[in-house]
Enzyme design. Structure first.
Site, PDB file in Angstrom:
ATOM      1  N   ARG A  36     -35.845 -18.454 -20.188  1.00 40.41           N
ATOM      2  CA  ARG A  36     -34.445 -18.258 -20.999  1.00 40.41           C
ATOM      3  C   ARG A  36     -34.750 -17.613 -22.354  1.00 40.41           C
ATOM      4  NH1 ARG A  36     -31.256 -23.703 -18.887  1.00 40.41           N
ATOM      5  NH2 ARG A  36     -30.340 -22.700 -17.158  1.00 40.41           N
ATOM      6  N   LYS A 209     -23.147 -29.318  -0.947  1.00 43.03           N
ATOM      7  CA  LYS A 209     -21.842 -29.750  -0.901  1.00 43.03           C
ATOM      8  C   LYS A 209     -20.733 -28.722  -0.716  1.00 43.03           C
ATOM      9  CE  LYS A 209     -22.335 -34.248  -3.149  1.00 43.03           C
ATOM     10  NZ  LYS A 209     -21.989 -34.751  -4.664  1.00 43.03           N
ATOM     11  N   GLY A 359     -28.713 -21.344 -10.492  1.00 40.41           N
ATOM     12  CA  GLY A 359     -29.034 -22.686 -10.104  1.00 40.41           C
ATOM     13  C   GLY A 359     -30.210 -22.680  -9.037  1.00 40.41           C
ATOM     14  N   GLY A 382     -23.743 -22.877 -13.177  1.00 45.04           N
ATOM     15  CA  GLY A 382     -22.367 -23.178 -13.361  1.00 45.04           C
ATOM     16  C   GLY A 382     -21.528 -22.173 -13.921  1.00 45.04           C
TER      17      GLY A 382
HETATM   18  P1  AMP Z   1     -26.777 -26.677  -4.373  1.00 42.89           P
HETATM   19  O1  AMP Z   1     -26.972 -27.408  -5.821  1.00 42.89           O
HETATM   20  O2  AMP Z   1     -25.388 -27.286  -4.243  1.00 42.89           O
HETATM   21  O3  AMP Z   1     -27.017 -25.319  -4.623  1.00 42.89           O
HETATM   22  O4  AMP Z   1     -27.670 -27.642  -3.516  1.00 42.89           O
HETATM   23  C1  AMP Z   1     -28.894 -27.392  -3.605  1.00 42.89           C
HETATM   24  C2  AMP Z   1     -29.488 -28.480  -2.690  1.00 42.89           C
HETATM   25  O5  AMP Z   1     -29.029 -28.652  -1.309  1.00 42.89           O
HETATM   26  C3  AMP Z   1     -31.092 -28.493  -2.631  1.00 42.89           C
HETATM   27  O6  AMP Z   1     -31.484 -29.394  -3.366  1.00 42.89           O
HETATM   28  C4  AMP Z   1     -31.108 -28.606  -1.068  1.00 42.89           C
HETATM   29  O7  AMP Z   1     -32.550 -29.430  -0.829  1.00 42.89           O
HETATM   30  C5  AMP Z   1     -30.009 -29.059  -0.583  1.00 42.89           C
HETATM   31  N1  AMP Z   1     -29.854 -28.894   0.556  1.00 42.89           N
HETATM   32  C6  AMP Z   1     -29.923 -27.674   1.499  1.00 42.89           C
HETATM   33  N2  AMP Z   1     -29.661 -27.890   2.699  1.00 42.89           N
HETATM   34  C7  AMP Z   1     -29.667 -29.139   2.994  1.00 42.89           C
HETATM   35  C8  AMP Z   1     -29.408 -29.902   4.089  1.00 42.89           C
HETATM   36  N3  AMP Z   1     -29.439 -29.495   5.296  1.00 42.89           N
HETATM   37  N4  AMP Z   1     -29.544 -31.173   4.194  1.00 42.89           N
HETATM   38  C9  AMP Z   1     -29.756 -31.993   2.846  1.00 42.89           C
HETATM   39  N5  AMP Z   1     -29.643 -31.306   1.767  1.00 42.89           N
HETATM   40  C10 AMP Z   1     -29.715 -29.871   1.619  1.00 42.89           C
END
Ligand code: AMP
Length: 402
Positions: A36, A209, A359, A382
């Site tokens: 950064r 999520k 992210g 974000g």
């Molecule tokens: P995000 O911050 O929403 O982009 O989520 C990223 C996180 O989602 C990472 O730490 C991944 O390990 C997790 N992730 C991705 N696919 C899966 C899955 N099938 N089951 C559980 N966690 C997941």
């Protein structure tokens, strides 16, 4: 772009207040990953090479009580910046008062000064008062009074309404604020991708999520030609289709939203057709590739080979791709294959603009060694999500128009 940029500002002999994103990891009083800081160098160098006095503001971590302060001092950051610039950087250990004002008044053209962590202002006399994080009007006014012009190059905090990234801009005066090169690049790539994409425009959304990305899906449904869904969030869609998902990650209260999205999107939405399921959430778990659903007692941790092929088929003709969120649990090598395959495929698309939306997907792209094959890796998680949701970013909105 209608916002003023650093090239539009008078700099010679000016006190240039600069908001940078130096929120870097600190271990044992030393800076870890300095990406950064490196990312902000072009704008800082431009300012000092044009005779400006660069007065740098950044937050570092979260300051919620007095005891948080010593471990979140900007001092090691100023030292690393000095190494990178190969010139002295004056570190001022306070965020207001005579010591800071004197140090600024003593600056010569081309000098660099780093102010203490802006979030020190969040705690006063032991109380959590959020002067910085709450954009206290007096604080923005005070900081603005220390300089002549203002440059915001902190894309990572552009989605927040804080004193150092919005308050100063609101108080410095019309025509005296601008974005830096990093911010300009982010606006150019993310803005063009969403609002003026070369088509076909494909978005790939993954990660944990659905709830985090509903706003993005909603907004992109009206913009993208296809939206590919992978990662943990795909299982909420599977559940909404009435398929078995075993112990996979799911948000039962979002199944209705998932259904609505599927109805609205029709064939715009591209979902996985197979998955890698595991009998435990660990790298050396037993695994199987399954189609149609996840077995009881197992959980889906990655997309399968047929999904990879299906996604690649959608991506092969794309001219613009925005990617946010991994396709599986990429932190574990055995479940990083889907993310790696899609990332590598994006890297091979030489005729497309490929953008990673910050992210975890940025971390994944770097960990997997494909970052330099992509057109643009956003520095803000974000902030890029807020952009992809079609919302205004306060840090950008506050900057003067050209
Ligand atoms: P995000 O911050 O929403 O982009 O989520 C990223 C996180 O989602 C990472 O730490 C991944 O390990 C997790 N992730 C991705 N696919 C899966 C899955 N099938 N089951 C559980 N966690 C997941």
């Amino acid at each position: 772009m209608a916002k003023m940029t650093v090239e539009d500002l008078p700099l010679e002999g000016k006190k240039v207040l600069m908001r940078v994103d130096f929120n870097v990891p600190i271990k044992d009083g030393k800076v870890g990953d300095d990406n950064r800081i490196v990312a902000a160098l072009p704008t800082i160098k431009y300012v000092i090479e044009h005779g400006g006095k660069a007065i740098l503001f950044s937050h570092l971590g979260r300051v919620k009580k007095e005891e948080d302060k010593p471990g979140l001092s900007m001092k090691p950051v100023a030292a690393r910046l000095s190494n990178l610039l190969n010139k002295p950087v004056t570190f001022v250990p306070v965020t207001e008062g005579k010591q800071l004002e004197d140090a600024i008044n003593q600056m010569n053209n081309g000098d660099v000064l780093m102010v203490q962590n802006t979030r020190y202002e969040d705690v006063k006399d032991g109380k959590y008062v959020k002067r910085e994080s709450g954009n206290d009007p007096e604080l923005g006014k005070y900081w603005a009074s220390l300089g002549d012009v203002y440059v915001n190059d902190a894309f990572g905090t552009a989605h927040r309404n804080h004193a150092s990234n919005v308050g100063i801009a609101q108080n410095i005066g019309a025509g005296k604020s601008a974005v830096g090169f990093l911010m300009e690049k982010e606006i150019k790539f993310l803005g063009n991708a969403v609002d003026n994409p070369e088509r076909p425009f494909v978005a790939i959304l993954g990660g944990a999520k659905v709830s985090d990305k509903i706003g993005v899906i909603d907004h992109l449904l009206g913009k993208a030609d296809k939206i590919i869904i992978g990662g943990g969030m795909a299982y909420t869609f599977m559940a909404a289709q009435g398929k078995k998902i075993g112990n996979s990650l799911v948000e039962p209260d979002k199944e209705d939203v998932a259904k609505e999205i599927m109805e609205k999107a029709g064939d715009k939405l591209v979902l996985p057709v197979d998955n890698v399921e595991a009998d435990a959430f660990k790298n050396d778990a037993n695994t199987k590739v399954v189609e149609g659903g996840i077995d009881d007692g197992w959980e889906g941790l990655d997309i399968g080979p047929k999904s990879i092929a299906k996604f690649e088929d959608v991506l092969k003709d794309a001219k613009t791709v925005v990617w946010n969120g991994p396709m599986g649990v990429f932190e574990m090598p055995n479940f990083a294959k889907g993310t790696l395959a899609i990332g590598k495929f994006l890297g091979s698309l030489t005729n497309a603009t490929t953008i990673v939306g910050g992210g975890d997907s940025t971390a994944a792209a770097k960990q997997l060694g494909i970052a330099d094959k992509l057109t643009h890796i956003s520095t803000g998680g974000g902030a890029s999500l807020t952009y992809l949701e079609g919302k205004t970013l306060p840090g950008i909105a506050a900057i003067s128009e050209k």
